[in-house]
Design a protein around this motif. Structure first.
Motif, PDB file in Angstrom:
ATOM      1  N   MET A 115       6.907  -0.363  10.570  1.00 25.80           N
ATOM      2  CA  MET A 115       6.667  -0.343   9.138  1.00 25.80           C
ATOM      3  C   MET A 115       6.191   1.043   8.719  1.00 25.80           C
ATOM      4  O   MET A 115       5.220   1.552   9.252  1.00 25.80           O
ATOM      5  N   PRO A 116       6.892   1.686   7.768  1.00 28.11           N
ATOM      6  CA  PRO A 116       6.466   3.011   7.322  1.00 28.11           C
ATOM      7  C   PRO A 116       5.143   2.954   6.588  1.00 28.11           C
ATOM      8  O   PRO A 116       4.808   1.946   5.963  1.00 28.11           O
ATOM      9  N   ALA A 117       4.398   4.070   6.644  1.00 26.78           N
ATOM     10  CA  ALA A 117       3.124   4.128   5.934  1.00 26.78           C
ATOM     11  C   ALA A 117       3.373   4.108   4.428  1.00 26.78           C
ATOM     12  O   ALA A 117       4.351   4.669   3.935  1.00 26.78           O
ATOM     13  N   LEU A 118       2.491   3.444   3.704  1.00 23.68           N
ATOM     14  CA  LEU A 118       2.620   3.382   2.250  1.00 23.68           C
ATOM     15  C   LEU A 118       2.070   4.652   1.611  1.00 23.68           C
ATOM     16  O   LEU A 118       1.054   5.196   2.053  1.00 23.68           O
ATOM     17  N   ASN A 119       2.740   5.108   0.572  1.00 21.34           N
ATOM     18  CA  ASN A 119       2.233   6.228  -0.219  1.00 21.34           C
ATOM     19  C   ASN A 119       1.357   5.656  -1.324  1.00 21.34           C
ATOM     20  O   ASN A 119       1.815   5.394  -2.446  1.00 21.34           O
ATOM     21  N   TRP A 120       0.090   5.433  -0.999  1.00 18.97           N
ATOM     22  CA  TRP A 120      -0.814   4.784  -1.944  1.00 18.97           C
ATOM     23  C   TRP A 120      -1.015   5.598  -3.218  1.00 18.97           C
ATOM     24  O   TRP A 120      -1.353   5.037  -4.263  1.00 18.97           O
ATOM     25  N   HIS A 121      -0.805   6.928  -3.166  1.00 21.24           N
ATOM     26  CA  HIS A 121      -0.960   7.751  -4.365  1.00 21.24           C
ATOM     27  C   HIS A 121       0.114   7.426  -5.401  1.00 21.24           C
ATOM     28  O   HIS A 121      -0.045   7.745  -6.584  1.00 21.24           O
ATOM     29  N   ALA A 122       1.201   6.788  -4.950  1.00 22.19           N
ATOM     30  CA  ALA A 122       2.302   6.447  -5.861  1.00 22.19           C
ATOM     31  C   ALA A 122       2.251   4.983  -6.297  1.00 22.19           C
ATOM     32  O   ALA A 122       3.199   4.480  -6.903  1.00 22.19           O
ATOM     33  N   ILE A 123       1.127   4.302  -5.995  1.00 25.00           N
ATOM     34  CA  ILE A 123       1.003   2.875  -6.294  1.00 25.00           C
ATOM     35  C   ILE A 123      -0.230   2.633  -7.158  1.00 25.00           C
ATOM     36  O   ILE A 123      -1.350   2.947  -6.760  1.00 25.00           O
ATOM     37  N   ASP A 124      -0.009   2.070  -8.332  1.00 27.40           N
ATOM     38  CA  ASP A 124      -1.105   1.710  -9.231  1.00 27.40           C
ATOM     39  C   ASP A 124      -1.393   0.206  -9.204  1.00 27.40           C
ATOM     40  O   ASP A 124      -2.547  -0.216  -9.298  1.00 27.40           O
ATOM     41  N   THR A 125      -0.320  -0.589  -9.116  1.00 30.05           N
ATOM     42  CA  THR A 125      -0.423  -2.041  -9.210  1.00 30.05           C
ATOM     43  C   THR A 125       0.060  -2.676  -7.919  1.00 30.05           C
ATOM     44  O   THR A 125       1.102  -2.282  -7.379  1.00 30.05           O
TER      45      THR A 125
ATOM     46  N   ARG B 281      -4.152  -4.832   8.461  1.00 25.31           N
ATOM     47  CA  ARG B 281      -5.009  -3.664   8.676  1.00 25.31           C
ATOM     48  C   ARG B 281      -4.196  -2.378   8.660  1.00 25.31           C
ATOM     49  O   ARG B 281      -4.699  -1.317   8.291  1.00 25.31           O
ATOM     50  N   ASP B 282      -2.911  -2.470   9.045  1.00 28.15           N
ATOM     51  CA  ASP B 282      -2.058  -1.281   9.054  1.00 28.15           C
ATOM     52  C   ASP B 282      -1.799  -0.766   7.653  1.00 28.15           C
ATOM     53  O   ASP B 282      -1.537   0.440   7.455  1.00 28.15           O
ATOM     54  N   LEU B 283      -1.853  -1.640   6.647  1.00 25.40           N
ATOM     55  CA  LEU B 283      -1.553  -1.225   5.278  1.00 25.40           C
ATOM     56  C   LEU B 283      -2.692  -0.429   4.650  1.00 25.40           C
ATOM     57  O   LEU B 283      -2.474   0.273   3.659  1.00 25.40           O
ATOM     58  N   ILE B 284      -3.875  -0.556   5.205  1.00 22.78           N
ATOM     59  CA  ILE B 284      -5.039   0.068   4.584  1.00 22.78           C
ATOM     60  C   ILE B 284      -5.077   1.580   4.839  1.00 22.78           C
ATOM     61  O   ILE B 284      -5.694   2.337   4.087  1.00 22.78           O
ATOM     62  N   ALA B 285      -4.361   2.027   5.856  1.00 22.28           N
ATOM     63  CA  ALA B 285      -4.347   3.464   6.178  1.00 22.28           C
ATOM     64  C   ALA B 285      -3.886   4.268   4.974  1.00 22.28           C
ATOM     65  O   ALA B 285      -2.884   3.938   4.338  1.00 22.28           O
ATOM     66  N   GLY B 286      -4.619   5.303   4.668  1.00 20.22           N
ATOM     67  CA  GLY B 286      -4.247   6.185   3.570  1.00 20.22           C
ATOM     68  C   GLY B 286      -4.794   5.771   2.216  1.00 20.22           C
ATOM     69  O   GLY B 286      -4.571   6.474   1.209  1.00 20.22           O
ATOM     70  N   LEU B 287      -5.506   4.658   2.149  1.00 14.30           N
ATOM     71  CA  LEU B 287      -6.092   4.249   0.866  1.00 14.30           C
ATOM     72  C   LEU B 287      -7.196   5.221   0.437  1.00 14.30           C
ATOM     73  O   LEU B 287      -8.007   5.635   1.282  1.00 14.30           O
TER      74      LEU B 287
END
Length: 220
Positions: free
Chosen positions: A1-11, A214-220
């Motif tokens: 699963m690729p890391a999420l770009n949390w800076h591009a996610i508001d909702t 837990r993997d999704l929280i990286a980069g928050l």
């Protein structure tokens, strides 16, 4: 699963059953408990009950009435709400879903629950799992009159909560729903690798899938 770009996610838009809650409760209820109780209440064999129910399930799958307890209570002439209470002890949170919810709320993301569950089903689950405090809104597709599989659901959702699809993350365990969200322009989509703890991983086709929250929280 690729890391999420949390800076591009508001909702963050989140499904409930199979995504935050273990789908075992729902699968067990509809595939095992309800056919057994239908047989008992109507005085027929379990095999005959299954033969009567299966075509009804197939004909209504993916439509709003599939998720409606009122519809099934009338259609089957059985008290579906009361039967759900008989297996309510199986309602359970998926591992670390609460950790994920706490983290995205703490990070200041707008978090909205969008579920096809009937309001009575939603209430039953919220009585047993404390999900409500994590969300700004708890939305049932029955509020709009369209299931999440229908493009009109997404139009109604946008008119209601005014979200930017391109800057939204949506997690769901149902592929037709994810495809409907993609067609509407939702920019970040994740499926769920193992929605039912009693079954093996599922094929999530073209969608990346979350296996460990837990993997999704990286980069928050």
């Amino acid at each position: 699963m690729p890391a999420l770009n949390w800076h591009a996610i508001d909702t963050v838009l989140l499904d409930m059953d199979g995504t935050l809650l273990d789908l075992h409760f729902d699968n067990h209820f509809w595939m095992e408990h309800l056919p057994q109780r239908y047989a008992e209440l109507h005085g027929v064999s379990r095999a005959l009950a299954q033969m009567e129910l299966q075509p009804l399930f197939e004909r209504n799958a993916g439509q709003l009435q599939w998720y409606c307890l009122d519809f099934w209570s009338t259609e089957l002439n059985i008290p579906v709400r009361e039967l759900k209470l008989e297996t309510a002890h199986l309602i359970a949170l998926r591992p670390d879903a609460d950790t994920f919810l706490a983290a995205i709320k703490q990070a200041g993301k707008r978090v909205v629950l969008i579920t096809n569950a009937h309001r009575d089903s939603l209430s039953l689950k919220l009585e047993r799992i404390e999900l409500a405090p994590y969300f700004q809104r708890l939305i049932s597709s029955h509020d709009y009159g369209f299931p999440k599989e229908d493009p009109q659901f997404w139009a109604a959702l946008q008119a209601d909560i005014h979200f930017d699809p391109a800057r939204s993350l949506f997690i769901d365990d149902t592929l037709p729903i994810l495809r409907s969200a993609r067609d509407f322009g939702v920019g970040h989509l994740l499926a769920v690798k193992n929605p039912d703890s009693k079954k093996g991983p599922k094929d999530t086709a073209e969608f990346a899938a979350v296996d460990d929250y837990r993997d999704l929280i990286a980069g928050l």
